[in-house]
Design a protein around this motif. Structure first.
Motif, PDB file in Angstrom:
ATOM      1  N   VAL A  91       0.769  -1.213  -0.110  1.00 18.22           N
ATOM      2  CA  VAL A  91       0.029  -0.097   0.080  1.00 18.22           C
ATOM      3  C   VAL A  91       0.895   1.219   0.114  1.00 18.22           C
ATOM      4  CG1 VAL A  91      -1.696   1.573   1.243  1.00 18.22           C
ATOM      5  CG2 VAL A  91      -1.879  -1.263   1.383  1.00 18.22           C
ATOM      6  N   THR A  92       0.669   2.349  -0.926  1.00 17.56           N
ATOM      7  CA  THR A  92       1.405   3.523  -0.752  1.00 17.56           C
ATOM      8  C   THR A  92       0.464   4.422  -0.184  1.00 17.56           C
ATOM      9  OG1 THR A  92       2.464   2.800  -2.856  1.00 17.56           O
ATOM     10  CG2 THR A  92       2.452   5.200  -2.301  1.00 17.56           C
ATOM     11  N   VAL A  93       1.005   5.259   0.796  1.00 13.18           N
ATOM     12  CA  VAL A  93       0.409   6.372   1.261  1.00 13.18           C
ATOM     13  C   VAL A  93       0.959   7.673   0.939  1.00 13.18           C
ATOM     14  CG1 VAL A  93       0.355   7.668   3.652  1.00 13.18           C
ATOM     15  CG2 VAL A  93      -0.137   5.303   3.534  1.00 13.18           C
ATOM     16  N   ALA A  94      -0.114   8.285   0.319  1.00 14.29           N
ATOM     17  CA  ALA A  94       0.501   9.782  -0.182  1.00 14.29           C
ATOM     18  C   ALA A  94      -0.023  10.803   1.060  1.00 14.29           C
ATOM     19  CB  ALA A  94      -0.444  10.177  -1.502  1.00 14.29           C
ATOM     20  N   LEU A  95       1.225  11.136   1.614  1.00 15.70           N
ATOM     21  CA  LEU A  95       1.111  11.775   3.142  1.00 15.70           C
ATOM     22  C   LEU A  95       1.443  13.265   3.067  1.00 15.70           C
ATOM     23  CD1 LEU A  95       0.569  11.103   6.152  1.00 15.70           C
ATOM     24  CD2 LEU A  95       3.269  11.051   6.245  1.00 15.70           C
ATOM     25  N   ASN A  96       0.505  14.117   3.349  1.00 14.27           N
ATOM     26  CA  ASN A  96       0.422  15.388   3.605  1.00 14.27           C
ATOM     27  C   ASN A  96       1.643  15.395   4.904  1.00 14.27           C
ATOM     28  OD1 ASN A  96      -2.807  16.922   3.536  1.00 14.27           O
ATOM     29  ND2 ASN A  96      -1.268  16.484   1.731  1.00 14.27           N
ATOM     30  N   ALA A  97       2.539  16.296   5.200  1.00 14.02           N
ATOM     31  CA  ALA A  97       3.642  16.299   6.036  1.00 14.02           C
ATOM     32  C   ALA A  97       3.009  16.856   7.223  1.00 14.02           C
ATOM     33  CB  ALA A  97       4.699  17.057   5.640  1.00 14.02           C
ATOM     34  N   ASP A  98       1.876  17.715   7.268  1.00 12.35           N
ATOM     35  CA  ASP A  98       1.376  18.019   8.398  1.00 12.35           C
ATOM     36  C   ASP A  98       0.528  16.990   9.158  1.00 12.35           C
ATOM     37  OD1 ASP A  98       2.078  20.794   8.523  1.00 12.35           O
ATOM     38  OD2 ASP A  98       0.144  21.302   7.900  1.00 12.35           O
ATOM     39  N   VAL A  99       0.241  15.834   8.598  1.00  7.38           N
ATOM     40  CA  VAL A  99      -0.467  14.647   9.345  1.00  7.38           C
ATOM     41  C   VAL A  99       0.669  14.306  10.461  1.00  7.38           C
ATOM     42  CG1 VAL A  99      -0.954  12.429   9.151  1.00  7.38           C
ATOM     43  CG2 VAL A  99      -1.949  14.089   7.436  1.00  7.38           C
ATOM     44  N   PRO A 104      -0.318  12.301  15.156  1.00 10.40           N
ATOM     45  CA  PRO A 104       1.135  11.297  15.346  1.00 10.40           C
ATOM     46  C   PRO A 104       0.547   9.942  15.462  1.00 10.40           C
ATOM     47  CG  PRO A 104       0.554  12.771  17.280  1.00 10.40           C
ATOM     48  CD  PRO A 104      -0.233  13.082  16.422  1.00 10.40           C
ATOM     49  N   GLN A 105      -0.807   9.640  15.881  1.00 12.31           N
ATOM     50  CA  GLN A 105      -1.094   8.189  15.730  1.00 12.31           C
ATOM     51  C   GLN A 105      -1.247   7.668  14.529  1.00 12.31           C
ATOM     52  OE1 GLN A 105      -2.632  10.900  17.256  1.00 12.31           O
ATOM     53  NE2 GLN A 105      -3.539  10.479  19.363  1.00 12.31           N
ATOM     54  N   ILE A 106      -1.561   8.594  13.695  1.00 18.65           N
ATOM     55  CA  ILE A 106      -1.708   8.154  12.026  1.00 18.65           C
ATOM     56  C   ILE A 106      -0.199   7.685  11.609  1.00 18.65           C
ATOM     57  CG2 ILE A 106      -2.071   8.829   9.827  1.00 18.65           C
ATOM     58  CD1 ILE A 106      -4.726  10.062  10.877  1.00 18.65           C
ATOM     59  N   ALA A 107       0.781   8.660  11.872  1.00 15.57           N
ATOM     60  CA  ALA A 107       2.062   8.359  11.577  1.00 15.57           C
ATOM     61  C   ALA A 107       2.479   6.981  12.046  1.00 15.57           C
ATOM     62  CB  ALA A 107       3.022   9.523  11.920  1.00 15.57           C
ATOM     63  N   ASP A 108       2.065   6.895  13.472  1.00 17.18           N
ATOM     64  CA  ASP A 108       2.509   5.427  13.971  1.00 17.18           C
ATOM     65  C   ASP A 108       1.928   4.290  13.392  1.00 17.18           C
ATOM     66  OD1 ASP A 108       3.932   6.880  15.988  1.00 17.18           O
ATOM     67  OD2 ASP A 108       2.342   6.764  17.606  1.00 17.18           O
ATOM     68  N   LEU A 109       0.653   4.349  12.901  1.00 21.19           N
ATOM     69  CA  LEU A 109      -0.151   3.338  12.400  1.00 21.19           C
ATOM     70  C   LEU A 109       0.661   2.965  10.943  1.00 21.19           C
ATOM     71  CD1 LEU A 109      -2.681   1.678  11.867  1.00 21.19           C
ATOM     72  CD2 LEU A 109      -3.761   3.427  10.899  1.00 21.19           C
TER      73      LEU A 109
END
Length: 302
Positions: A91-99, A104-109
């Motif tokens: 799975v590829t995540v296109a991530l806004n850096a502000d996330v 931070p729980q999303i970054a951990d996930l």
């Protein structure tokens, strides 16, 4: 004399005239599921509205539409993570850096699941609205690198670019970009700072254009995906291709649509069991293609 007309950063060619590619581990259809994880700031008008304000006003703060997206991150993302589990790390995540800072729980996930991260700007905001595009690219890349390691690719918010975007990406060390959705196979894009690999992305197998723009009935994305997969399996027997699927938690992570994602993943996995379909990350597509079609010399036509 009038200025030259803007053109796509790749010479025009019919898709069938491109390089003949070798399958990836026997697979001729490479399915690229891209999950967009975004921060929509309350300090600006929302990028898109599910519920317009009364009297056609643009309001700040836009509580209704911020809540729509925040619900997707809080409740929709856990549903999507479970639905995507059969794909493993593909799975590829296109991530806004502000996330990273705001949620931070999303970054951990994302880190725990081992999903690949590509840069998706700083927040969900079109690049044309910034005064210093290079600084935005550098900030997004730096913040993602600090948390996940250096990203290799970029997907712009809204898939929008300026005349200089590809050069900024190349100078920031990014080697692929999803914005130029002009073929079912990768192709080399030119920039003033050197070539960048253009990877396929999609406006048709995309939940935003299907449901929030196209206002299609529920089930449309699964139907499109299954029919596209069947057609691509026939076409790819001649030359392998890429099939992207674009998802957002606030659209597909709802209780009435998550079953549709499960149908899509089941169809991908069933096809993969037959050997000609494989779920892959964006980085895997880049590596597969560049091993066969190296970057052209800077300034050469691709």
């Amino acid at each position: 004399m009038s200025p030259a007309e803007r053109r796509a950063p790749a010479p025009f060619a019919l898709s069938g005239d491109g390089p003949r590619l070798t399958p990836l581990a026997g697979a001729t259809v490479l399915v690229n599921v891209v999950l967009n994880l975004e921060h929509w700031t309350l300090d600006r008008p929302m990028p898109r509205a599910a519920l317009p304000a009364p009297h056609g006003l643009t309001v700040v703060p836009d509580v209704a539409n911020h809540s729509w997206v925040l619900y997707g991150l809080r409740a929709g993302l856990p549903r999507l993570a479970a639905a995507l589990a059969p794909l493993g790390r593909a799975v590829t995540v296109a991530l806004n850096a502000d996330v990273i800072d705001h949620y931070p729980q999303i970054a951990d996930l994302v880190a725990d699941l081992g999903w690949e991260v590509v840069a998706h700007g700083v927040r969900q905001q079109s690049i044309q609205s910034y005064d210093n595009e290079a600084a935005v690219v550098a900030a997004a890349v730096s913040r993602i690198a600090d948390r996940f390691g250096a990203p290799r690719g970029w997907l712009s918010p809204g898939m929008n670019q300026s005349d200089d975007s590809l050069a900024h990406l190349a100078r920031a060390g990014l080697v692929f970009n999803h914005d130029w959705m002009i073929d079912d196979r990768p192709l080399w894009l030119t920039s003033d700072a050197g070539p960048v690999l253009g990877l396929p992305y999609t406006l048709t197998l995309n939940d935003v254009t299907t449901y929030q723009v196209g206002l299609q009935a529920d089930g449309a994305l699964a139907d499109r995906t299954v029919r596209t997969l069947a057609r691509h399996r026939r076409e790819a027997s001649d030359n392998p291709l890429v099939m992207p699927v674009g998802l957002h938690p606030h659209i597909m992570g709802t209780a009435h649509r998550i079953g549709e994602v499960e149908q899509i993943i089941a169809a991908i996995c069933a096809a993969a069991a037959e050997g000609d379909v494989r779920a892959v990350t964006s980085g895997e597509i880049h590596d597969w293609y560049t091993a066969q079609v190296p970057a052209p010399a800077h300034g050469a036509a691709s």
